[in-house]
Write an enzyme that holds these catalytic residues in place. Structure first.
Site: not given
Ligand code: AMP
Length: 295
Positions: A40-41, A43, A47, A71, A157, A195
């Site tokens: 969802m960017g 980054l 990511h 979502q 992740g 995050s």
């Molecule tokens: P998001 O942009 O938060 O939707 O995350 C996109 C992807 O990155 C998802 O598969 C998350 O589980 C993964 N992700 C987010 N935070 C982390 C992290 N700290 N370590 C590894 N993967 C992550």
């Protein structure tokens, strides 16, 4: 350098198909043709670690950046979700992505779209219990992204442990021709899981947020010391949490079924267990988890 208009930034289904049709020919290699890293960017290093894992599994890597409206069960959470497209493009391409797919909602959800994907019991505990409709939105967008990109591999992740589990199940149940790979959680030096939402924490909340990982580690240490009473494990975690952390849930669950555990557990459980937390620091909701045991 701005890469907003470069050919590796794909915004429509037709641009994506054209790019897909021109993927470099495969050398004699065991790697799959295309890996997708859905995001969802906003980054961060977490990511980028997924992009590196994707590269090890596939010949070409596509990162999608889409803040998926379906979502979010809280409109202000959706509106305030951090967005920085040009930085995301720069980071994704520098980390080794071959292209970035940045669709608008009408590309993902055609006019009048009314189909939703719902995984059953797995999506009803933990975040599914406190964010109604969340996993329906996640599964629907992930299936749409799988179809649009026709990826062979997708990397998610383990920080979003329930999401990873639900997507693996959807992929299996619907016979989707995609290998779903789970990637370890990247953490800040003080243990806070990286995050995009961390950007929204005030300085004070950022300090308090480091207690989340300390709390999970305390429960895990107690588990390794032989404690099998779920309440005692949860209490040891709660003791470590800053008073400013407002718990949404703190649960011990089966790592495969995500069924919640209570009472005193078998000293040698046949399945792995996970301790998972969701909490608020001010308005910012953070999640994290740790595996307690492997069979
Ligand atoms: P998001 O942009 O938060 O939707 O995350 C996109 C992807 O990155 C998802 O598969 C998350 O589980 C993964 N992700 C987010 N935070 C982390 C992290 N700290 N370590 C590894 N993967 C992550």
């Amino acid at each position: 350098m701005t890469r907003m208009n470069e050919p590796r930034v794909l915004r429509s289904a037709s641009a994506l198909s054209a790019w897909r049709a021109n993927l470099r020919p495969l050398p004699a290699s065991t790697r799959a043709p295309l890996a997708l890293v859905p995001t969802m960017g906003a980054l961060h290093e977490g990511h980028l670690s997924l992009i590196k894992i994707a590269r090890a599994h596939a010949h070409s890597v596509l990162v999608s950046v889409f803040v998926n409206p379906t979502q979010f069960n809280d409109a202000s959470d959706f509106e305030q979700y951090p967005r920085d497209e040009s930085r995301d493009i720069e980071l994704a391409l520098s980390a080794g992505a071959d292209a970035v797919f940045i669709p608008t909602p009408d590309v993902v959800y055609p006019e009048g779209a009314q189909t939703r994907v719902r995984v059953g019991a797995l999506s009803e505990t933990l975040c599914g219990a406190t964010r109604p409709g969340h996993f329906e939105g996640v599964c629907t967008v992930v299936l749409a992204l799988f179809q649009l990109t026709r990826c062979d591999v997708a990397v998610f992740g383990a920080k979003d442990y329930q999401q990873l589990t639900v997507i693996k199940r959807m992929t299996r149940d619907l016979h989707l021709p995609v290998e779903v790979i789970g990637a370890p959680t990247l953490r800040e030096p003080d243990g806070l899981a990286m995050s995009s939402r961390n950007l929204r924490l005030s300085d004070e909340s950022r300090d308090d947020a480091s207690s989340i990982y300390r709390a999970l580690c305390a429960a895990r240490s107690l588990w390794h010391a032989g404690e099998r009473d779920v309440e005692a494990l949860k209490l040891s975690a709660r003791d470590q949490l800053s008073d400013q952390v407002d718990i949404d849930y703190l649960e011990v669950c089966d790592a495969d079924s995500l069924e919640l555990r209570s009472g005193v557990l078998a000293s040698d459980p046949s399945n792995s267990l996970v301790i998972a937390i969701a909490c608020f620091l001010g308005e910012v909701r953070l999640i994290d988890n740790l595996l307690l045991s492997s069979p």
